[in-house]
Write a protein that holds these residues in place. Sequence first.
Motif, PDB file in Angstrom:
ATOM      1  N   THR A  57       0.790  -1.377  -0.013  1.00  0.00           N
ATOM      2  CA  THR A  57       0.029  -0.020   0.135  1.00  0.00           C
ATOM      3  C   THR A  57       0.679   1.284   0.054  1.00  0.00           C
ATOM      4  OG1 THR A  57      -0.149   0.638   2.353  1.00  0.00           O
ATOM      5  CG2 THR A  57      -1.814  -1.315   1.673  1.00  0.00           C
ATOM      6  N   ASP A  58       0.143   2.316   0.079  1.00  0.00           N
ATOM      7  CA  ASP A  58       0.929   3.675  -0.027  1.00  0.00           C
ATOM      8  C   ASP A  58       1.203   4.308   1.581  1.00  0.00           C
ATOM      9  OD1 ASP A  58      -1.597   4.026   0.482  1.00  0.00           O
ATOM     10  OD2 ASP A  58      -1.914   5.741  -1.012  1.00  0.00           O
ATOM     11  N   GLY A  59       0.769   3.255   2.172  1.00  0.00           N
ATOM     12  CA  GLY A  59       1.007   3.520   3.798  1.00  0.00           C
ATOM     13  C   GLY A  59       2.347   3.005   4.409  1.00  0.00           C
ATOM     14  N   THR A  60       2.561   3.063   5.811  1.00  0.00           N
ATOM     15  CA  THR A  60       3.528   2.247   6.299  1.00  0.00           C
ATOM     16  C   THR A  60       2.942   2.149   7.916  1.00  0.00           C
ATOM     17  OG1 THR A  60       4.616   4.447   7.143  1.00  0.00           O
ATOM     18  CG2 THR A  60       5.455   3.333   5.324  1.00  0.00           C
ATOM     19  N   GLY A  61       3.375   0.950   8.426  1.00  0.00           N
ATOM     20  CA  GLY A  61       2.998   0.438   9.805  1.00  0.00           C
ATOM     21  C   GLY A  61       2.434  -0.988   9.622  1.00  0.00           C
ATOM     22  N   TRP A  62       2.182  -1.461  10.929  1.00  0.00           N
ATOM     23  CA  TRP A  62       1.640  -2.740  11.090  1.00  0.00           C
ATOM     24  C   TRP A  62       0.173  -2.994  10.827  1.00  0.00           C
ATOM     25  CZ3 TRP A  62       4.973  -6.714  12.178  1.00  0.00           C
ATOM     26  CH2 TRP A  62       6.638  -6.298  12.532  1.00  0.00           C
ATOM     27  N   VAL A  63      -0.408  -3.796  10.344  1.00  0.00           N
ATOM     28  CA  VAL A  63      -1.822  -3.967  10.464  1.00  0.00           C
ATOM     29  C   VAL A  63      -2.416  -4.046  11.579  1.00  0.00           C
ATOM     30  CG1 VAL A  63      -3.474  -5.864   9.265  1.00  0.00           C
ATOM     31  CG2 VAL A  63      -1.415  -5.556   8.046  1.00  0.00           C
ATOM     32  N   LYS A  64      -1.674  -4.597  12.809  1.00  0.00           N
ATOM     33  CA  LYS A  64      -2.358  -4.768  13.898  1.00  0.00           C
ATOM     34  C   LYS A  64      -2.664  -3.470  14.667  1.00  0.00           C
ATOM     35  CE  LYS A  64       2.012  -5.672  16.355  1.00  0.00           C
ATOM     36  NZ  LYS A  64       2.160  -4.287  17.014  1.00  0.00           N
TER      37      LYS A  64
END
Length: 239
Positions: A57-64
């Motif tokens: 995706t165009d984002g960053t970070g953990w799904v949780k």
Amino acid sequence: MTKIFAHRGSAGTHPENTMISFYEAERVGADGIELDVQMTKDGKLVVIHDETIDRTTDGTGWVKDFTYQELQAFNAVYKFANQYGVCRIPLLEEVLEWISPTSLLLNIELKNGLIAYHKLEEKVIEMIKYYRLESRVILSSFNHNSMARCHQMAPDIATALLYMEPLYQPWQYARLLGASGLHPYYRTLSPLFVQKAHANQIAVRPFTINHERLMKQMFEHRVDAIFTDYPLKAKQVKK
């Protein structure tokens, strides 16, 4: 007859694990679809492969760390941005609702090797039962403890063990865990392996088979199914 599962949908031609990727897999006549499930901060089941949203995706970070609503802000179009518009990360529920009236099979991979999502197995099984898809679903994971739990909770839903390295007599191991399938990395396969697994009533479905030469080889080995990013190509080769 070897079945063709579209790996994360038609991931070679469409953004992986998105609805348009699944629609394309159905359009080209795949026998089934494979997808990955993780859990959001607010306990929703979402279809995405990596534990983070960085790659697809165009984002960053953990799904949780995101709520489902927050995840909807990101575009999961991945490397196909110039071909397709906006693709959202789907809910497992969305996919089950769509697949329900079709004849497609569904392999749900639980992504709980790195993160022990609380009650992931229970929630996935509950949803499969709600849509009455028990007979058309295979649950798989690299987390074999999780597969043993799924089998104990829902013996009517098939389970399969994913693995990368060669294992000693994995058909015996599979039976010990109540699994009916082995999903090995294709390099660990041989015709004798397939014969032995079949003699023990264990299905063999290798991943990820993208090259024509490999497809032919797997069809010749008479594996039960292949996972491929190119279901249309696999259908043509199979013909």
